[in-house]
Design a protein around this motif. Structure first.
Motif, PDB file in Angstrom:
ATOM      1  N   THR A  84     -11.885 -11.350  -2.563  1.00 10.93           N
ATOM      2  CA  THR A  84     -10.580 -10.887  -3.001  1.00 10.93           C
ATOM      3  C   THR A  84     -10.585 -10.736  -4.525  1.00 10.93           C
ATOM      4  O   THR A  84     -11.011 -11.648  -5.232  1.00 10.93           O
ATOM      5  CB  THR A  84      -9.494 -11.893  -2.591  1.00 10.93           C
ATOM      6  N   PRO A  85     -10.107  -9.603  -5.061  1.00  9.77           N
ATOM      7  CA  PRO A  85     -10.108  -9.413  -6.519  1.00  9.77           C
ATOM      8  C   PRO A  85      -9.211 -10.429  -7.228  1.00  9.77           C
ATOM      9  O   PRO A  85      -8.213 -10.890  -6.673  1.00  9.77           O
ATOM     10  CB  PRO A  85      -9.560  -7.990  -6.691  1.00  9.77           C
ATOM     11  N   TYR A  86      -9.554 -10.753  -8.471  1.00 10.78           N
ATOM     12  CA  TYR A  86      -8.725 -11.628  -9.291  1.00 10.78           C
ATOM     13  C   TYR A  86      -8.987 -11.309 -10.760  1.00 10.78           C
ATOM     14  O   TYR A  86     -10.029 -10.750 -11.109  1.00 10.78           O
ATOM     15  CB  TYR A  86      -9.002 -13.106  -8.999  1.00 10.78           C
ATOM     16  N   LEU A  87      -8.040 -11.672 -11.629  1.00 11.79           N
ATOM     17  CA  LEU A  87      -8.122 -11.338 -13.045  1.00 11.79           C
ATOM     18  C   LEU A  87      -8.061 -12.604 -13.889  1.00 11.79           C
ATOM     19  O   LEU A  87      -7.491 -13.610 -13.492  1.00 11.79           O
ATOM     20  CB  LEU A  87      -6.964 -10.426 -13.458  1.00 11.79           C
ATOM     21  N   ALA A  88      -8.630 -12.520 -15.088  1.00  7.13           N
ATOM     22  CA  ALA A  88      -8.533 -13.596 -16.069  1.00  7.13           C
ATOM     23  C   ALA A  88      -8.649 -12.979 -17.457  1.00  7.13           C
ATOM     24  O   ALA A  88      -9.051 -11.821 -17.606  1.00  7.13           O
ATOM     25  CB  ALA A  88      -9.632 -14.633 -15.854  1.00  7.13           C
ATOM     26  N   GLY A  89      -8.293 -13.739 -18.470  1.00  7.85           N
ATOM     27  CA  GLY A  89      -8.433 -13.281 -19.845  1.00  7.85           C
ATOM     28  C   GLY A  89      -9.330 -14.233 -20.616  1.00  7.85           C
ATOM     29  O   GLY A  89      -9.148 -15.443 -20.528  1.00  7.85           O
ATOM     30  N   CYS A  90     -10.290 -13.699 -21.385  1.00  5.51           N
ATOM     31  CA  CYS A  90     -11.243 -14.570 -22.078  1.00  5.51           C
ATOM     32  C   CYS A  90     -11.645 -13.968 -23.416  1.00  5.51           C
ATOM     33  O   CYS A  90     -11.599 -12.745 -23.603  1.00  5.51           O
ATOM     34  CB  CYS A  90     -12.508 -14.778 -21.244  1.00  5.51           C
ATOM     35  N   SER A  91     -12.053 -14.842 -24.340  1.00  7.27           N
ATOM     36  CA  SER A  91     -12.659 -14.437 -25.611  1.00  7.27           C
ATOM     37  C   SER A  91     -13.965 -15.202 -25.752  1.00  7.27           C
ATOM     38  O   SER A  91     -14.004 -16.407 -25.481  1.00  7.27           O
ATOM     39  CB  SER A  91     -11.744 -14.773 -26.790  1.00  7.27           C
ATOM     40  N   GLN A  92     -15.023 -14.529 -26.200  1.00  9.94           N
ATOM     41  CA  GLN A  92     -16.322 -15.206 -26.329  1.00  9.94           C
ATOM     42  C   GLN A  92     -17.125 -14.570 -27.451  1.00  9.94           C
ATOM     43  O   GLN A  92     -17.015 -13.362 -27.694  1.00  9.94           O
ATOM     44  CB  GLN A  92     -17.089 -15.151 -25.010  1.00  9.94           C
ATOM     45  N   TYR A 236      -2.967  -3.819 -19.143  1.00  9.86           N
ATOM     46  CA  TYR A 236      -3.632  -5.118 -19.119  1.00  9.86           C
ATOM     47  C   TYR A 236      -4.113  -5.495 -20.516  1.00  9.86           C
ATOM     48  O   TYR A 236      -3.953  -6.641 -20.955  1.00  9.86           O
ATOM     49  CB  TYR A 236      -4.806  -5.104 -18.140  1.00  9.86           C
ATOM     50  N   ALA A 237      -4.710  -4.545 -21.229  1.00 12.66           N
ATOM     51  CA  ALA A 237      -5.208  -4.822 -22.576  1.00 12.66           C
ATOM     52  C   ALA A 237      -4.085  -5.255 -23.501  1.00 12.66           C
ATOM     53  O   ALA A 237      -4.246  -6.183 -24.308  1.00 12.66           O
ATOM     54  CB  ALA A 237      -5.911  -3.592 -23.137  1.00 12.66           C
ATOM     55  N   ALA A 238      -2.921  -4.601 -23.373  1.00 10.33           N
ATOM     56  CA  ALA A 238      -1.782  -4.971 -24.212  1.00 10.33           C
ATOM     57  C   ALA A 238      -1.253  -6.349 -23.837  1.00 10.33           C
ATOM     58  O   ALA A 238      -0.922  -7.168 -24.704  1.00 10.33           O
ATOM     59  CB  ALA A 238      -0.679  -3.926 -24.082  1.00 10.33           C
ATOM     60  N   ALA A 239      -1.173  -6.632 -22.544  1.00  6.48           N
ATOM     61  CA  ALA A 239      -0.630  -7.914 -22.083  1.00  6.48           C
ATOM     62  C   ALA A 239      -1.490  -9.080 -22.521  1.00  6.48           C
ATOM     63  O   ALA A 239      -0.989 -10.197 -22.748  1.00  6.48           O
ATOM     64  CB  ALA A 239      -0.483  -7.907 -20.572  1.00  6.48           C
ATOM     65  N   THR A 240      -2.793  -8.873 -22.647  1.00  4.30           N
ATOM     66  CA  THR A 240      -3.713  -9.950 -23.021  1.00  4.30           C
ATOM     67  C   THR A 240      -4.148  -9.898 -24.487  1.00  4.30           C
ATOM     68  O   THR A 240      -4.974 -10.714 -24.899  1.00  4.30           O
ATOM     69  CB  THR A 240      -4.973  -9.903 -22.141  1.00  4.30           C
ATOM     70  N   ALA A 241      -3.580  -8.948 -25.255  1.00  6.34           N
ATOM     71  CA  ALA A 241      -3.943  -8.796 -26.675  1.00  6.34           C
ATOM     72  C   ALA A 241      -5.449  -8.666 -26.848  1.00  6.34           C
ATOM     73  O   ALA A 241      -6.042  -9.214 -27.785  1.00  6.34           O
ATOM     74  CB  ALA A 241      -3.405  -9.968 -27.490  1.00  6.34           C
ATOM     75  N   SER A 242      -6.085  -7.912 -25.958  1.00  5.26           N
ATOM     76  CA  SER A 242      -7.543  -7.825 -25.965  1.00  5.26           C
ATOM     77  C   SER A 242      -8.078  -7.223 -27.260  1.00  5.26           C
ATOM     78  O   SER A 242      -9.071  -7.713 -27.822  1.00  5.26           O
ATOM     79  CB  SER A 242      -8.021  -6.982 -24.773  1.00  5.26           C
ATOM     80  N   GLU A 243      -7.428  -6.172 -27.770  1.00  7.63           N
ATOM     81  CA  GLU A 243      -7.905  -5.546 -29.001  1.00  7.63           C
ATOM     82  C   GLU A 243      -7.713  -6.453 -30.210  1.00  7.63           C
ATOM     83  O   GLU A 243      -8.586  -6.524 -31.084  1.00  7.63           O
ATOM     84  CB  GLU A 243      -7.198  -4.212 -29.209  1.00  7.63           C
ATOM     85  N   ALA A 244      -6.572  -7.137 -30.287  1.00  2.07           N
ATOM     86  CA  ALA A 244      -6.323  -8.040 -31.414  1.00  2.07           C
ATOM     87  C   ALA A 244      -7.328  -9.176 -31.426  1.00  2.07           C
ATOM     88  O   ALA A 244      -7.831  -9.590 -32.487  1.00  2.07           O
ATOM     89  CB  ALA A 244      -4.894  -8.586 -31.341  1.00  2.07           C
ATOM     90  N   ARG A 245      -7.655  -9.709 -30.259  1.00  3.53           N
ATOM     91  CA  ARG A 245      -8.643 -10.790 -30.179  1.00  3.53           C
ATOM     92  C   ARG A 245     -10.024 -10.285 -30.567  1.00  3.53           C
ATOM     93  O   ARG A 245     -10.790 -10.975 -31.253  1.00  3.53           O
ATOM     94  CB  ARG A 245      -8.640 -11.385 -28.769  1.00  3.53           C
ATOM     95  N   GLU A 246     -10.369  -9.080 -30.130  1.00  8.93           N
ATOM     96  CA  GLU A 246     -11.664  -8.512 -30.493  1.00  8.93           C
ATOM     97  C   GLU A 246     -11.782  -8.327 -32.003  1.00  8.93           C
ATOM     98  O   GLU A 246     -12.820  -8.650 -32.601  1.00  8.93           O
ATOM     99  CB  GLU A 246     -11.861  -7.173 -29.784  1.00  8.93           C
ATOM    100  N   ARG A 247     -10.721  -7.819 -32.640  1.00  7.79           N
ATOM    101  CA  ARG A 247     -10.752  -7.628 -34.093  1.00  7.79           C
ATOM    102  C   ARG A 247     -10.923  -8.960 -34.814  1.00  7.79           C
ATOM    103  O   ARG A 247     -11.657  -9.047 -35.809  1.00  7.79           O
ATOM    104  CB  ARG A 247      -9.471  -6.939 -34.565  1.00  7.79           C
ATOM    105  N   THR A 248     -10.250  -9.986 -34.327  1.00  2.00           N
ATOM    106  CA  THR A 248     -10.380 -11.308 -34.944  1.00  2.00           C
ATOM    107  C   THR A 248     -11.820 -11.801 -34.888  1.00  2.00           C
ATOM    108  O   THR A 248     -12.372 -12.270 -35.895  1.00  2.00           O
ATOM    109  CB  THR A 248      -9.455 -12.312 -34.239  1.00  2.00           C
ATOM    110  N   LEU A 249     -12.441 -11.695 -33.720  1.00  2.00           N
ATOM    111  CA  LEU A 249     -13.829 -12.122 -33.587  1.00  2.00           C
ATOM    112  C   LEU A 249     -14.749 -11.316 -34.490  1.00  2.00           C
ATOM    113  O   LEU A 249     -15.602 -11.881 -35.202  1.00  2.00           O
ATOM    114  CB  LEU A 249     -14.273 -11.991 -32.130  1.00  2.00           C
ATOM    115  N   MET A 250     -14.605 -10.010 -34.484  1.00  2.00           N
ATOM    116  CA  MET A 250     -15.465  -9.146 -35.279  1.00  2.00           C
ATOM    117  C   MET A 250     -15.314  -9.439 -36.777  1.00  2.00           C
ATOM    118  O   MET A 250     -16.318  -9.600 -37.496  1.00  2.00           O
ATOM    119  CB  MET A 250     -15.133  -7.685 -35.013  1.00  2.00           C
TER     120      MET A 250
END
Length: 338
Positions: A84-92, A236-250
Motif C-alpha cells: 500500500t502506498p504511503y508518504l513521508a517527509g525527510c531531509s538528509q 506536496y512540495a509546498a506542504a512539506t517546504a521541500s524547496e526551502a529545506r533543500e536550499r538550506t542544506l545546499m
C-alpha cells in the motif's frame, strides 16, 4: 502523544522480533488491506519476486514468516512487494569536511512509526537500523561503515516493486561500499519514488533517484529532500517546504564558515525541523551516522543518545510529541535496558 522508542539487540530473528510483530500486527494488517485484499499480490507472486531480486534475504524472510505464524497474509505482507502506498517527509545530507558523516531528519506521523532501533546479524554482518515496515530500515549503518537514508521522492506514480525500507535493509546486509549500494538501487525495483543518500567508510557518497517506470539516476550529490530535481507534485512540495529545506542544506554545505556541530544543530531548527503534527506529520528524530567510527547518534531538542556497531546498548526512550504545531517541541526521557 507519547511513543516509546526501543533499542533492541538480537542477532537473528527470534523472540524479540516476534513480540514486536505481534504488537504491530493489527496496524500493519489495516495498512496492508487498506485498498482491499485483491489489490495486493498473491503469496506466489510476491515471494517469487523477493527471491528473484533479493535472494540473499530468502532464509531471513522464511524465518520471519515462521515467527509471524506462517499465515498467508503475513507471508505476503513481509515480502513488502507492491505494498500500500504511503508518504513521508525527510531531509538528509552528507558532511564531507574533517570527519564525514550523514545526518537526516525523519518526518512522519508518530502513530505510524515502528519506534524500533534494531542491531542485528541476520546475514552475519552487524547492522544498526531504524526499523520500518517490520523488517526494513529508514536509515542505518553496517560494520563496513556504509550508511543509507531514504526520503520520499515527491512523485505520485506507483508501480511494481518493493518498499524502499526493505531495499535498504538488503543494501545494508549485502553491500560494503557506496558503489555496491548504487548498483543494488539501480537493479532492484522500487514501487514508489524514493531518494536515497549514502556514505561509506572511504567517504564516498552518492544520492540516487529511484522510482517505478524510470531508470535510477545516480548523482554525486550530498543532500536531498522530497523532490527529485524538478518539482513534479507542487502541492506536496509546498506542504512539506521541500524547496526551502533543500536550499538550506545546499547553502550551509557551501558555507566555508559552517562547522560540523552547527550543521547538525540546524536539523533541530526550522525549516528542517517540523512540529506540524496537526497536519499529519512532524520530525520524529534526527539521526547522524559516522561512517569511520561506525557510530550513530539520535537527537531531539532536549535529549540525545549514541550507539555504535561495537557498543550497542539496549534501552527505552519515552518521547512525547505535541498534538498541535503550537504545543511545543518533542520531549524525551530515557529508561534502562529491557
Amino acid at each position: 502523544m507519547t511513543v516509546v522508542l526501543r533499542a533492541v539487540d538480537e542477532d537473528e530473528p527470534g523472540d524479540r522480533w516476534r513480540d514486536f510483530f505481534e504488537a504491530s500486527r493489527e496496524s500493519y494488517a489495516r495498512w496492508f488491506l487498506a485498498e482491499g485484499d485483491h489489490a495486493r499480490p498473491s503469496y506466489r507472486e510476491s515471494s517469487r519476486a523477493l527471491k528473484r531480486h533479493m535472494p540473499e534475504l530468502r532464509h531471513v524472510y522464511e524465518a520471519l514468516v515462521e515467527l509471524a505464524g506462517a499465515g498467508d497474509q503475513a507471508a505476503r505482507l513481509l515480502t513488502l512487494y507492491c505494498p500500500t502506498p504511503y508518504l513521508a517527509g525527510c531531509s538528509q545530507a552528507v558532511w564531507t569536511r574533517d570527519t564525514p558523516f550523514l545526518v537526516r531528519n525523519y518526518d512522519y506521523s508518530p502513530n505510524l512509526w515502528d519506534a524500533l532501533l534494531l542491531r542485528s546479524r541476520w546475514l552475519g554482518r552487524p547492522v544498526i537500523g531504524m526499523s520500518d515496515s517490520l523488517w526494513g530500515v529508514l536509515d542505518g549503518i553496517n560494520d563496513a561503515g556504509l550508511v543509507v537514508s531514504l526520503a520520499f521522492g515527491g512523485r505520485r506514480d506507483v508501480g511494481e516493486g518493493f518498499a524502499m525500507p526493505l531495499i535498504l535493509r538488503y543494501v545494508l546486509e549485502t553491500c560494503g561500499t557506496t558503489a555496491d549500494a548504487c548498483a543494488v538501487l539501480s537493479r532492484v525495483p522500487s514501487h514508489m519514488a524514493y531518494t536515497v543518500t549514502m556514505l561509506d567508510g572511504d567517504a564516498s557518497y552518492a544520492t540516487v533517484f529511484t522510482g517505478p517506470g524510470r531508470e535510477s539516476v545516480v548523482l554525486k550529490r550530498r543532500y536531498a529532500t522530497n523532490h527529485q530535481g524538478s518539482i513534479e507534485w507542487p502541492r506536496y512540495a509546498a506542504a512539506t517546504a521541500s524547496e526551502a529545506r533543500e536550499r538550506t542544506l545546499m547553502n550551509r554545505l557551501e558555507d566555508d564558515d559552517e562547522t560540523a556541530a552547527r550543521f547538525v544543530s540546524r536539523f533541530l531548527e526550522p525549516p528542517l525541523f517540523s512540529t506540524r503534527f496537526d497536519h499529519g506529520w512532524g520530525t520524529l528524530y534526527t539521526a547522524s551516522y559516522d561512517s569511520i567510527a561506525r557510530a550513530a547518534g539520535y537527537r531531539w531538542p532536549t535529549f540525545h543518545f549514541t550507539q555504535s556497531i561495537d557498543r550497542f546498548h539496549e534501552m527505552a526512550v519515552q518521547i512525547s510529541y505535541p498534538t498541535t504545531s503550537a504545543a511545543g517541541l518533542p520531549v524525551a526521557a530515557v529508561g534502562g535496558g529491557e
